[in-house]
Each structure stands twice: as structure tokens, then as C-alpha cells.
Write an enzyme that holds these catalytic residues in place. Structure first.
Site, short mmCIF file in Angstrom:
data_model
loop_
_atom_site.label_atom_id
_atom_site.label_comp_id
_atom_site.label_asym_id
_atom_site.label_seq_id
_atom_site.Cartn_x
_atom_site.Cartn_y
_atom_site.Cartn_z
N ASP A 21 0.84 -1.20 0.00
CA ASP A 21 0.00 0.00 0.00
C ASP A 21 0.88 1.26 0.00
OD1 ASP A 21 -1.80 2.11 0.62
OD2 ASP A 21 -3.09 0.74 1.73
N GLY A 70 -1.42 -4.75 -2.66
CA GLY A 70 -1.46 -3.31 -2.54
C GLY A 70 -2.60 -2.82 -1.67
N HIS A 71 -3.00 -1.58 -1.91
CA HIS A 71 -4.05 -0.91 -1.13
C HIS A 71 -5.36 -1.70 -1.18
CE1 HIS A 71 -6.09 2.57 0.63
NE2 HIS A 71 -7.00 2.50 -0.32
N PHE A 72 -5.69 -2.22 -2.35
CA PHE A 72 -6.91 -3.02 -2.53
C PHE A 72 -6.52 -4.50 -2.54
CE2 PHE A 72 -8.17 1.08 -4.45
CZ PHE A 72 -9.31 1.33 -3.72
#
Length: 312
Positions: A265, A291-293
Site C-alpha cells: 500500500d 497493494g491498497h486493494f
């Protein structure tokens, strides 16, 4: 030989029945879409599972919607009643009329709380990602007796969960909203930011499904929804002010919790996941190469962790 053939026929018939039952079960667990009116505003939501089962409410991030849970919902629906609303001004929910007071995280939490009341959700596990953290933690601190557990994904409850440069930018938004501040945030509420959040830090960015970005692009292309998201971005400093209250809640209530964190992220760093252990000793922390998602790459593993932690 005749006996063997009869046994084979029985086995095949049993398998056929089992397959039919499995298909019926899958049909029963299909994701349903609905719309509810909350204070005169239409809230879109996705739902699956039997209402008699324990409830898990999925709270999405920015600039996404309940669409981000499209793979997770069916994975949980055999064990839980799953509900995933879109916030006002995001996804497929309606936008407060132009001229209404700017959206804030307090106001969105009010909408979600009333929505859950209308859905007869009295006790629930809260799954929180990004914007979902500030909304879910407001709900938890308002009514701790209604929280059966927390799943925390890439949303910090302390300053050490932030990438330093991004934290400095957010802290710079504190105070009156000037035209310059609004213009700077408007530049960030864009499809390029969305693509960056999906791809930066993902284990295999070139293999990500384009569906999520396409869904987000729909909302980002609408001026009214974009205005609502800008309002919420400008209100992020209010969340930082509430960190001590959220930490106190975790220390006092010690809710059963699971932290699932995409370590790539670019805005919420892995330290944010580990920091939660300082406040809640009843927590399990899992890190992922994502990652972030993180659900875009790790939804199956995250679903297994939720089932392992909370049963259902």
C-alpha cells in the site's frame, strides 16, 4: 458384476443429487442488490446469505464501492449474512442535493447507522477498508455492544500507519477549506489516483482485473459524486483527531479482531497493521504481498482467515 454395477449406479445417482443440492445451495447464496431510503436518500447495497446467520457488514474505501467486495461476498455467504452498502455520493448510492452541507465522515456514519437499523442489524462484524475505517470506528465507539468483531484492512487507527509524505499532506488540510485546498484535493480525486492505488504495490499489477477501475470510473466521471468524494477527502483530518478515542475503545472493549494488510500500500504502511496489537490483545494480524486493494489479489486467502477467526 451385477452388484458392482448397482453400486456404481447408486453412487452416480448420489453424486447427481449432491450436485443438484450444491447448485441449489449456490443459487440460494446468490448476491442480491437492493436500494433503501435513508433520510430521503437512496442507498444502494449488496446482500447475500441467510439473515439468521451472524452478520458481517463490509465498509468500502475510496474511491470504490461495494463492488470491491464482489469476490469476497460469495465466499462468506454460506457462513454469514453479508451486507455491503455504498456510501452517499459513492458507488451507486444517491448524492445529497447540491446546496446540502458538505459530506463529512460523521454524516456518512449517521447514514450507515440508520441503514443498518432499517436492515435490522443489531450486532455485526465490521469489515473496514480505507474510508471504511473511520466510518466503522465511529459506529463501534458509538455502540460497542453491537460489535461482534472487527476486520481491519489497510486503514490506520494511529499516525504511524501513514506513509509520512501522505500524512503531511492530510495534516495540511486541517482548518478552513480555502479554494486552494479544495482545488488541490479535486486534482487528487481522479481516475489516475484510482489506478495508482490499485497497481502500486500489487504483487502482479498487470494481472489485475480491469473491472474495479471501470466501476470506480463511473462514479469519478459524475460531477456530483466527485464533489461528495472531495468533501470527504477534505474531512480526513477529523479522523486523525479521533485516533485517541478509537485506541481507547480497543483497549477497553478488546473486540475480537482480524487485521489483513496489503503491505505494498503506497499510503498506509505495514506498521499500521502491527500497531493495532498495542491496543487490542484480542487481535490476529496477517500481512500480504498486495497493494491498497488487497482483495483484488488475495480475496480467497482473506476469506479463509475470516472464516477461521469468526466461524459463522
Amino acid at each position: 458384476m451385477m452388484i458392482i454395477r448397482r453400486m456404481q449406479a447408486v453412487v452416480l445417482a448420489s453424486l447427481a443429487v449432491a450436485g443438484w443440492v450444491a447448485q441449489c445451495g449456490a443459487a440460494d447464496e446468490a448476491v442480491r442488490q437492493g436500494r433503501a431510503s435513508v433520510d430521503g436518500l437512496e442507498i444502494f447495497y449488496r446482500e447475500a446469505g441467510d439473515p439468521v446467520r451472524p452478520t458481517i457488514v463490509l465498509l468500502h474505501g475510496f474511491p470504490s464501492s461495494s463492488h470491491m467486495f464482489r469476490d469476497l461476498i460469495p465466499a462468506l455467504a454460506l457462513n454469514f449474512r453479508v451486507i455491503a452498502p455504498d456510501y452517499p455520493g459513492m458507488g451507486s448510492s444517491a448524492v445529497p442535493p447540491e446546496g446540502s452541507p458538505p459530506l463529512t465522515f460523521d454524516k456518512v456514519a449517521d447514514y450507515v447507522e440508520k441503514f443498518l437499523d432499517d436492515m435490522h442489524v443489531n450486532r455485526t462484524i465490521l469489515y473496514m477498508q480505507d474510508f471504511g475505517g473511520p466510518i466503522g470506528m465511529r459506529l463501534a465507539t458509538r455502540n460497542p455492544e453491537r460489535v461482534a468483531g472487527l476486520v481491519i484492512q489497510n486503514t490506520p487507527i494511529s499516525l504511524d500507519g501513514w506513509e509520512p509524505g501522505r500524512l503531511k499532506a492530510v495534516q495540511g488540510l486541517k482548518g478552513p477549506v480555502t479554494p486552494e485546498r479544495r482545488a488541490a484535493v479535486e486534482a487528487r480525486v481522479a481516475l489516475a489516483t484510482d489506478v495508482f492505488l490499485y497497481k502500486k504495490g500489487a504483487a502482479e499489477p498487470d494481472r489485475l482485473s480491469p473491472d474495479a477501475v471501470a466501476s470506480d470510473a463511473f462514479a469519478l466521471a459524475d460531477p456530483a459524486r466527485r464533489r461528495a468524494m472531495v468533501d470527504l477527502q477534505l474531512d480526513i483530518p477529523s479522523n486523525l483527531d479521533l485516533y485517541p478515542a478509537w485506541q481507547s475503545y480497543l483497549r477497553t472493549a478488546q473486540p475480537k479482531a482480524l487485521v489483513v494488510w496489503g503491505d505494498g500500500d503506497p499510503i498506509f504502511i505495514p506498521r499500521g497493521a502491527d500497531a493495532i496489537e498495542q491496543y487490542d490483545s484480542n487481535v490476529v494480524v496477517r500481512h500480504y504481498a498486495a497493494g491498497h486493494f488487497a482483495l483484488e489479489e488475495r480475496h480467497d486467502e482473506i476469506a479463509r482467515e475470516i472464516l477461521k477467526r469468526f466461524g459463522g
